[in-house]
Enzyme design. Structure first.
Site, mmCIF file in Angstrom:
data_model
loop_
_atom_site.group_PDB
_atom_site.id
_atom_site.type_symbol
_atom_site.label_atom_id
_atom_site.label_comp_id
_atom_site.label_asym_id
_atom_site.label_seq_id
_atom_site.Cartn_x
_atom_site.Cartn_y
_atom_site.Cartn_z
ATOM 1 N N GLU A 112 4.309 -3.471 -13.184
ATOM 2 C CA GLU A 112 3.480 -4.942 -12.615
ATOM 3 C C GLU A 112 2.815 -4.402 -11.260
ATOM 4 O OE1 GLU A 112 6.649 -7.894 -14.208
ATOM 5 O OE2 GLU A 112 6.754 -7.297 -11.991
ATOM 6 N N CYS A 125 -0.394 -4.709 -4.284
ATOM 7 C CA CYS A 125 0.929 -3.950 -4.237
ATOM 8 C C CYS A 125 1.180 -3.204 -5.462
ATOM 9 C CB CYS A 125 2.021 -5.059 -3.971
ATOM 10 S SG CYS A 125 3.910 -4.475 -4.097
ATOM 11 N N CYS A 132 12.407 3.238 -11.932
ATOM 12 C CA CYS A 132 12.584 3.764 -10.705
ATOM 13 C C CYS A 132 14.204 4.683 -10.913
ATOM 14 C CB CYS A 132 12.603 2.867 -9.493
ATOM 15 S SG CYS A 132 12.913 4.031 -7.784
ATOM 16 N N CYS A 136 18.794 1.695 -5.748
ATOM 17 C CA CYS A 136 19.076 0.930 -4.968
ATOM 18 C C CYS A 136 19.896 -0.279 -5.559
ATOM 19 C CB CYS A 136 18.182 0.401 -3.868
ATOM 20 S SG CYS A 136 17.398 2.170 -3.179
ATOM 21 N N CYS A 139 17.983 -4.009 -5.695
ATOM 22 C CA CYS A 139 16.580 -3.766 -6.130
ATOM 23 C C CYS A 139 16.439 -4.080 -7.846
ATOM 24 C CB CYS A 139 15.833 -2.728 -5.595
ATOM 25 S SG CYS A 139 13.880 -2.527 -6.431
ATOM 26 N N CYS A 363 9.277 -8.621 -3.351
ATOM 27 C CA CYS A 363 9.940 -7.389 -3.168
ATOM 28 C C CYS A 363 11.077 -7.533 -4.229
ATOM 29 C CB CYS A 363 10.449 -7.499 -1.601
ATOM 30 S SG CYS A 363 9.112 -7.346 -0.348
#
Ligand code: SAH
Length: 382
Positions: A112, A125, A132, A136, A139, A363
């Site tokens: 995205e 962004c 990933c 974390c 997230c 975010c």
């Protein structure tokens, strides 16, 4: 509190061969494009001509490059302009000032990007990896793990596509020209170092070599891969570095940003200050405000002591709770007290706006990998 996840291996390591996309002109610098065009039996100037379409006019579809003879166009399209991103879904919110694009890549991976219009600038962004590996726990992208690195052109094409959307006047009340790029989408940019640095070079080289953005307007956000931060400082680039700190103490940061088990708060901050000294650029410290986890007054004071007198700015991000998460955003009074304490320590601090929440574009909400079955629908942006 919980058992700590292991840091996953590098997807480029031998034994793991992710299927990378075909080569695209944005993978190459201008001389590389010229060489390739010559190898294809075309005059070298065609490289500039095609680059002008792509970076100068933001035309990505070879069919629209009508000043090229048809046979040439076909040959160049095949070798230089394969389709890398297929739009799956495009959504808008904030009265059209925020737009999210979900793409399918050649191997089916989903990533995205988000376009954000402001009165004085337009920011995109972008994602640097499919998924990933940094794990974390707060997230959304971190939950699904890493699929693969994006190619340089897959990274650049997100910005070129959305620059084209902005240029069409689709973002009312904002300038038509893309000005800022932040590597805050999916993925850890410094874990895909060479391709991300090449992508930055394409973004900042003047047209027709690249998009001609200002280096100062590019932000690379990282969990804090210390050797890569040091390497980035030694490039002839002065992009803005954002460090996702999220805790001032190792006990908590080991959990929130598991790579802290490898490089501690003091080491990552040392690397950040060296980066600031080398580039003259203020380092952004990103800090998601998580209720009763990292928002205590004593942590604000400790953070203030670590940052006082440094070339830095703190961005507090109200936590965007991910589905099924046990964590919540800090209440506003707690957030205000945190800001007050940091400012009292002399540290410049702001709270980030929460653009794109309605379309899961804020975010940490970019979790396209969990979205495999969504229908193809194009809203608002087509
Ligand atoms: N891997 C890079 C870029 C990731 S996203 C990095 O970690 O910096 C950009 C920022 O969004 C990071 O600071 C990240 O920690 C933050 N973020 C991730 N999930 C979030 C969430 N649920 N709420 C608020 N911020 C989040």
């Amino acid at each position: 509190m919980t058992s700590l996840p292991l840091i996953p291996v590098d997807p480029d390591a031998p034994g793991r061969r992710p299927k990378m996309p075909p080569r695209h002109l944005a993978d190459l610098d201008l001389s590389g494009r010229q060489e390739l065009v010559t190898e294809l039996g075309e005059p070298g100037f065609r490289a500039k001509q095609v680059s002008n379409h792509y970076f100068g006019r933001l035309v990505r579809d070879p069919a629209e490059m009508t000043d090229l003879p048809a046979a040439t166009r076909e040959r160049l399209a095949e070798s230089l302009l394969p389709r890398l991103l297929t739009p799956v879904r495009e959504l808008a919110c904030d009265d059209g000032a925020t737009r999210k694009a979900l793409w399918r890549l050649h191997d089916g991976s989903l990533v995205e990007s988000v376009l954000m219009g402001y009165p004085d600038r337009v920011t995109v962004c972008i994602s640097s990896q499919a998924g990933c590996g940094m794990a974390c726990p707060f997230c959304a992208t971190g939950q699904a793990g890493l699929t693969r690195n994006l190619s340089t052109a897959e990274i650049v094409d997100q910005a070129v596509y959305l620059a084209g959307v902005a240029a069409s006047g689709a973002v009312a009340g904002s300038p038509p020209r893309l000005s800022h790029v932040v590597f805050m989408g999916m993925g850890e940019p410094l874990a895909n170092y060479a391709r991300v640095v090449a992508a930055i070079r394409r973004l900042v080289s003047p047209a027709p070599e690249g998009l001609g953005l200002s280096q100062r307007h590019i932000t690379v956000s990282t969990v804090g891969l210390v050797p890569a931060i040091r390497r980035l400082a030694s490039e002839d680039l002065s992009v803005t570095l954002a460090l996702s700190l999220h805790a001032p103490d190792d006990d908590l940061r080991d959990e929130l940003v598991p790579v802290n088990q490898r490089w501690k708060v003091s080491e990552v901050l040392d690397a950040a200050w060296d980066y600031a000294a080398r580039t003259g650029r203020r380092v952004s410290i990103e800090y998601a405000m998580i209720k009763d986890v990292n928002d205590q007054p004593w942590r604000a004071d400790l953070l203030g002591r670590l940052l006082a007198g440094k070339l830095t700015h703190v961005n507090l991000i109200p936590l965007n709770p991910t589905p099924g998460s046990r964590w919540d955003a800090s209440p506003k009074p707690v957030e205000r007290e945190f800001v007050r304490r940091l400012r009292a320590a002399g540290v410049s601090t702001t709270v980030r706006d929460t653009r794109g929440r309605e379309i899961d574009g804020a975010c940490g909400q970019l979790a396209a990998a969990q979205d495999q079955d969504t229908d193809v629908s194009r809203e608002a942006m087509a």
